[in-house]
Design a protein around this motif. Structure first.
Motif, PDB file in Angstrom:
ATOM      1  N   UNK A 159       0.831  -1.209   0.000  1.00  0.00           N
ATOM      2  CA  UNK A 159       0.000   0.000   0.000  1.00  0.00           C
ATOM      3  C   UNK A 159       0.867   1.260   0.000  1.00  0.00           C
ATOM      4  N   UNK A 160       2.031   1.207   0.667  1.00  0.00           N
ATOM      5  CA  UNK A 160       2.937   2.342   0.614  1.00  0.00           C
ATOM      6  C   UNK A 160       3.454   2.580  -0.789  1.00  0.00           C
ATOM      7  N   UNK A 161       3.698   1.474  -1.525  1.00  0.00           N
ATOM      8  CA  UNK A 161       4.170   1.599  -2.907  1.00  0.00           C
ATOM      9  C   UNK A 161       3.078   2.159  -3.812  1.00  0.00           C
ATOM     10  N   UNK A 162       1.836   1.696  -3.644  1.00  0.00           N
ATOM     11  CA  UNK A 162       0.741   2.203  -4.489  1.00  0.00           C
ATOM     12  C   UNK A 162       0.459   3.676  -4.200  1.00  0.00           C
ATOM     13  N   UNK A 163       0.618   4.096  -2.946  1.00  0.00           N
ATOM     14  CA  UNK A 163       0.409   5.507  -2.622  1.00  0.00           C
ATOM     15  C   UNK A 163       1.514   6.370  -3.231  1.00  0.00           C
ATOM     16  N   UNK A 164       2.750   5.879  -3.204  1.00  0.00           N
ATOM     17  CA  UNK A 164       3.853   6.608  -3.847  1.00  0.00           C
ATOM     18  C   UNK A 164       3.622   6.692  -5.345  1.00  0.00           C
ATOM     19  N   UNK A 165       3.111   5.611  -5.935  1.00  0.00           N
ATOM     20  CA  UNK A 165       2.780   5.601  -7.367  1.00  0.00           C
ATOM     21  C   UNK A 165       1.703   6.640  -7.672  1.00  0.00           C
ATOM     22  N   UNK A 166       0.722   6.762  -6.772  1.00  0.00           N
ATOM     23  CA  UNK A 166      -0.318   7.783  -6.940  1.00  0.00           C
ATOM     24  C   UNK A 166       0.292   9.181  -6.871  1.00  0.00           C
ATOM     25  N   UNK A 167       1.258   9.375  -5.967  1.00  0.00           N
ATOM     26  CA  UNK A 167       1.917  10.678  -5.844  1.00  0.00           C
ATOM     27  C   UNK A 167       2.682  11.008  -7.129  1.00  0.00           C
ATOM     28  N   UNK A 168       3.332  10.015  -7.706  1.00  0.00           N
ATOM     29  CA  UNK A 168       4.004  10.244  -8.986  1.00  0.00           C
ATOM     30  C   UNK A 168       3.005  10.689 -10.044  1.00  0.00           C
ATOM     31  N   UNK A 169       1.827  10.077 -10.025  1.00  0.00           N
ATOM     32  CA  UNK A 169       0.781  10.491 -10.959  1.00  0.00           C
ATOM     33  C   UNK A 169       0.385  11.935 -10.759  1.00  0.00           C
ATOM     34  N   UNK A 261      -1.752  13.386   4.035  1.00  0.00           N
ATOM     35  CA  UNK A 261      -2.330  12.046   4.166  1.00  0.00           C
ATOM     36  C   UNK A 261      -1.285  10.986   3.854  1.00  0.00           C
ATOM     37  N   UNK A 262      -0.459  11.237   2.860  1.00  0.00           N
ATOM     38  CA  UNK A 262       0.606  10.286   2.517  1.00  0.00           C
ATOM     39  C   UNK A 262       1.615  10.164   3.658  1.00  0.00           C
ATOM     40  N   UNK A 263       1.970  11.291   4.276  1.00  0.00           N
ATOM     41  CA  UNK A 263       2.878  11.232   5.435  1.00  0.00           C
ATOM     42  C   UNK A 263       2.290  10.340   6.520  1.00  0.00           C
ATOM     43  N   UNK A 264       1.025  10.541   6.799  1.00  0.00           N
ATOM     44  CA  UNK A 264       0.353   9.772   7.862  1.00  0.00           C
ATOM     45  C   UNK A 264       0.343   8.283   7.524  1.00  0.00           C
ATOM     46  N   UNK A 265       0.040   7.963   6.273  1.00  0.00           N
ATOM     47  CA  UNK A 265      -0.043   6.551   5.876  1.00  0.00           C
ATOM     48  C   UNK A 265       1.327   5.886   5.952  1.00  0.00           C
ATOM     49  N   UNK A 266       2.363   6.580   5.528  1.00  0.00           N
ATOM     50  CA  UNK A 266       3.706   5.994   5.614  1.00  0.00           C
ATOM     51  C   UNK A 266       4.130   5.835   7.085  1.00  0.00           C
ATOM     52  N   UNK A 267       3.725   6.750   7.937  1.00  0.00           N
ATOM     53  CA  UNK A 267       3.975   6.596   9.372  1.00  0.00           C
ATOM     54  C   UNK A 267       3.304   5.332   9.891  1.00  0.00           C
ATOM     55  N   UNK A 268       2.064   5.093   9.488  1.00  0.00           N
ATOM     56  CA  UNK A 268       1.346   3.887   9.908  1.00  0.00           C
ATOM     57  C   UNK A 268       2.080   2.636   9.416  1.00  0.00           C
TER      58      UNK A 268
END
Length: 282
Positions: A159-169, A261-268
């Motif tokens: 999920x961290x990888x998919x969120x980073x992929x979304x950020x790249x988008x 939100x991405x910071x929070x998710x990566x913290x989790x």
């Protein structure tokens, strides 16, 4: 030489903080009454959560409208970043307290008890972890690392990888990739929570592992349960971000809500890795 200063946005007085205070008072009072079997406890708790939801929708909606209306500049953006950074730091301290309690019990408490007069302790005391004390009559099985916990670890890392992929988008202004990445991250978070619920049911019914199963049961469910709550909050935040993206919000230059939100998710994610190693594996 003249300098140009950016005007700092000052919001209008808001009624939402008082609603937040009322909500917290009702939630705390309702929980206490419910635990003490007062009839109005559940209703008070439900009303408190309803007021809290009203406050969240109203206050965050106001902030979104101000942001999309172009009211926020670099000074406000910096304030938001500092605020989110301090919030995550407070969450780090929250989990540090629980990890510290577990460390104290395993590394310091049990060896000290082993060196003491065993006649003062419960029958069958052993200084090994997991400890069945104090006063746990029903035997239980500790939770193994390999199985659902390992699968959930893989899910959160993905999920961290998919969120980073979304950020790249987002940075490439590829809205399709952004939406797909957010949707996949939310889906993985939902799968994680579903597996954790199944794990808890299996622990209670098949392993006799409960919150009352001595110090092992209490630390296990406190650490993993509060992490599950944070995953739930993170998934809700990601869902809001997805709806905002669908509504056309955010740009390559202005998307701090998504970043926060991405910071929070990566913290989790990082907290779960520590949980997997310390709670399940060691």
């Amino acid at each position: 030489m003249s300098q140009t200063y950016e005007k700092y946005f000052v919001p209008e007085p808001s009624r939402y903080p008082i609603f937040g205070s009322i909500a917290l008072l009702l939630i705390a009072s309702g929980a206490v009454m419910w635990l003490n079997k007062v009839g109005s406890g559940p209703w008070t708790l439900a009303i408190g959560f309803a007021v809290l939801i009203y406050m969240l929708f109203g206050w965050f909606g106001q902030v979104v409208r101000e942001s999309e209306g172009g009211s926020y500049g670099k000074n406000v953006d910096a304030s938001f970043r500092w605020s989110m950074g301090w919030f995550i730091f407070s969450e780090v301290m929250f989990f540090a307290a629980f990890f510290g309690a577990l460390f104290y019990i395993r590394v310091l408490g049990l060896p000290w008890l082993a060196d003491s007069d065993n006649s003062l302790l419960w029958p069958g005391f052993s200084a090994a972890w997991p400890s069945a004390g104090p006063l746990v009559e029903d035997p239980f099985t500790p939770m193994a690392a390999w199985g659902i916990p390992a699968i959930n670890t893989l899910i959160l890392l993905t999920s961290g990888a998919t969120l980073t992929w979304a950020h790249w988008g987002m940075m490439k202004e590829n809205r399709g990739q952004l939406k797909a990445g957010l949707f996949l991250t939310i889906l993985l978070g939902a799968i994680f929570l579903s597996l954790q619920i199944y794990e808890y049911m299996h622990a209670y019914h098949e392993m006799n592992l409960k919150l009352t199963s001595g110090i092992y049961g209490s630390t296990f469910f406190m650490l993993t349960g509060f992490h599950g709550l944070h995953v739930t909050i993170g998934a809700i935040m990601l869902t809001v971000m997805l709806f905002r993206v669908i509504a056309g919000h955010f740009s390559k230059e202005h998307h701090f809500a998504f970043e926060a939100t991405a910071w929070y998710w990566h913290f989790v994610d990082v907290v779960w890795l520590m949980l997997f190693v310390v709670v399940y594996w060691l």
